[in-house]
Design a protein around this motif. Structure first.
Motif, short mmCIF file in Angstrom:
data_model
loop_
_atom_site.label_atom_id
_atom_site.label_comp_id
_atom_site.label_asym_id
_atom_site.label_seq_id
_atom_site.Cartn_x
_atom_site.Cartn_y
_atom_site.Cartn_z
N LYS A 97 -79.76 69.18 6.55
CA LYS A 97 -80.22 69.46 5.19
C LYS A 97 -79.98 68.26 4.29
CE LYS A 97 -79.69 74.40 5.53
NZ LYS A 97 -79.09 75.60 4.95
N ALA A 98 -80.69 68.28 3.15
CA ALA A 98 -80.57 67.22 2.16
C ALA A 98 -80.66 67.83 0.77
CB ALA A 98 -81.67 66.19 2.34
N VAL A 99 -80.15 67.10 -0.22
CA VAL A 99 -80.23 67.49 -1.63
C VAL A 99 -81.40 66.73 -2.26
CG1 VAL A 99 -79.04 67.43 -3.85
CG2 VAL A 99 -77.74 67.81 -1.75
N LEU A 100 -82.25 67.44 -2.99
CA LEU A 100 -83.37 66.81 -3.70
C LEU A 100 -82.94 66.47 -5.12
CD1 LEU A 100 -86.33 69.12 -2.65
CD2 LEU A 100 -85.48 67.04 -1.51
N GLN A 101 -83.20 65.23 -5.53
CA GLN A 101 -82.86 64.80 -6.89
C GLN A 101 -84.14 64.32 -7.57
OE1 GLN A 101 -80.44 61.27 -7.22
NE2 GLN A 101 -79.53 62.04 -9.10
N GLY A 102 -84.32 64.74 -8.82
CA GLY A 102 -85.50 64.34 -9.57
C GLY A 102 -86.67 65.27 -9.30
N GLY A 103 -87.85 64.88 -9.76
CA GLY A 103 -89.03 65.71 -9.61
C GLY A 103 -89.05 66.85 -10.60
N PRO A 104 -89.97 67.80 -10.43
CA PRO A 104 -90.10 68.90 -11.38
C PRO A 104 -88.86 69.79 -11.42
CG PRO A 104 -91.90 68.90 -9.76
CD PRO A 104 -90.94 67.87 -9.34
N GLU A 105 -88.53 70.25 -12.63
CA GLU A 105 -87.37 71.13 -12.79
C GLU A 105 -87.57 72.47 -12.11
OE1 GLU A 105 -85.96 71.58 -16.77
OE2 GLU A 105 -86.12 69.44 -17.17
N GLY A 106 -88.81 72.91 -11.93
CA GLY A 106 -89.09 74.23 -11.38
C GLY A 106 -89.09 74.34 -9.87
N LEU A 107 -88.75 73.29 -9.15
CA LEU A 107 -88.72 73.40 -7.68
C LEU A 107 -87.81 74.55 -7.28
CD1 LEU A 107 -88.50 69.71 -6.40
CD2 LEU A 107 -90.40 71.28 -6.13
N PRO A 108 -88.26 75.41 -6.37
CA PRO A 108 -87.47 76.59 -6.03
C PRO A 108 -86.19 76.27 -5.24
CG PRO A 108 -89.47 76.52 -4.72
CD PRO A 108 -89.55 75.40 -5.72
N GLU A 109 -86.15 75.18 -4.50
CA GLU A 109 -84.98 74.83 -3.70
C GLU A 109 -84.59 73.39 -3.97
OE1 GLU A 109 -83.37 76.98 -1.70
OE2 GLU A 109 -84.83 78.56 -2.08
N ARG A 110 -83.31 73.12 -4.05
CA ARG A 110 -82.81 71.75 -4.19
C ARG A 110 -82.04 71.31 -2.95
NH1 ARG A 110 -84.96 68.22 -7.85
NH2 ARG A 110 -85.93 69.52 -9.42
N ILE A 111 -81.72 72.24 -2.07
CA ILE A 111 -81.14 71.91 -0.77
C ILE A 111 -82.15 72.39 0.27
CG2 ILE A 111 -79.27 72.35 0.86
CD1 ILE A 111 -77.39 72.59 -1.51
N VAL A 112 -82.68 71.43 1.04
CA VAL A 112 -83.77 71.74 1.96
C VAL A 112 -83.50 71.16 3.34
CG1 VAL A 112 -85.48 71.83 0.09
CG2 VAL A 112 -85.09 69.69 1.30
N PRO A 113 -84.08 71.77 4.39
CA PRO A 113 -84.00 71.17 5.73
C PRO A 113 -84.78 69.86 5.78
CG PRO A 113 -84.75 73.44 5.86
CD PRO A 113 -84.77 73.05 4.41
N VAL A 114 -84.29 68.93 6.56
CA VAL A 114 -85.00 67.66 6.76
C VAL A 114 -84.95 67.33 8.25
CG1 VAL A 114 -82.94 66.32 6.13
CG2 VAL A 114 -85.15 65.24 6.09
N ASP A 115 -86.13 67.24 8.84
CA ASP A 115 -86.21 67.01 10.28
C ASP A 115 -87.40 66.13 10.59
OD1 ASP A 115 -85.52 67.25 12.95
OD2 ASP A 115 -86.60 69.13 13.22
N PRO A 116 -87.23 64.93 11.05
CA PRO A 116 -85.97 64.29 11.44
C PRO A 116 -85.24 63.71 10.24
CG PRO A 116 -87.77 62.79 11.90
CD PRO A 116 -88.38 64.08 11.37
N PRO A 117 -83.91 63.53 10.35
CA PRO A 117 -83.15 62.93 9.26
C PRO A 117 -83.68 61.53 8.93
CG PRO A 117 -81.69 63.90 10.88
CD PRO A 117 -83.07 63.94 11.47
N GLY A 118 -83.69 61.21 7.64
CA GLY A 118 -84.16 59.90 7.20
C GLY A 118 -85.64 59.84 6.92
N ALA A 119 -86.39 60.86 7.37
CA ALA A 119 -87.83 60.87 7.14
C ALA A 119 -88.13 61.20 5.67
CB ALA A 119 -88.51 61.91 8.03
#
Length: 69
Positions: free
Chosen positions: A7-29
């Motif tokens: 998982k990763a934390v999303l920073q920035g972008g629209p305030e209304g994004l439903p999730e700020r911690i999301v799966p990321v596969d593959p890492p670094g992508a």
């Protein structure tokens, strides 16, 4: 969303994004998150944040693309 994916934390972008911690596969992508008729794009940074789910990499918003139509 995959339960075992890193998982990763999303920073920035629209305030209304439903999730700020999301799966990321593959890492670094680069992440492309569908949102309100387009996609929010996030790139990996070298930063990490402590969260309730542990220490996670930070992905920072860098652009939005619109879907045709």
């Amino acid at each position: 969303m995959a339960g075992n994916a890193p998982k990763a934390v999303l920073q920035g972008g629209p305030e209304g994004l439903p999730e700020r911690i999301v799966p990321v596969d593959p890492p670094g992508a680069e992440l492309k998150i569908p949102y309100r008729g387009g996609y929010e794009h996030f790139r990996a940074t070298k930063r990490e944040w402590d969260t309730a789910e542990g220490r996670l990499p930070v992905y920072e918003w860098w652009e939005r693309t619109e879907l045709p139509g």
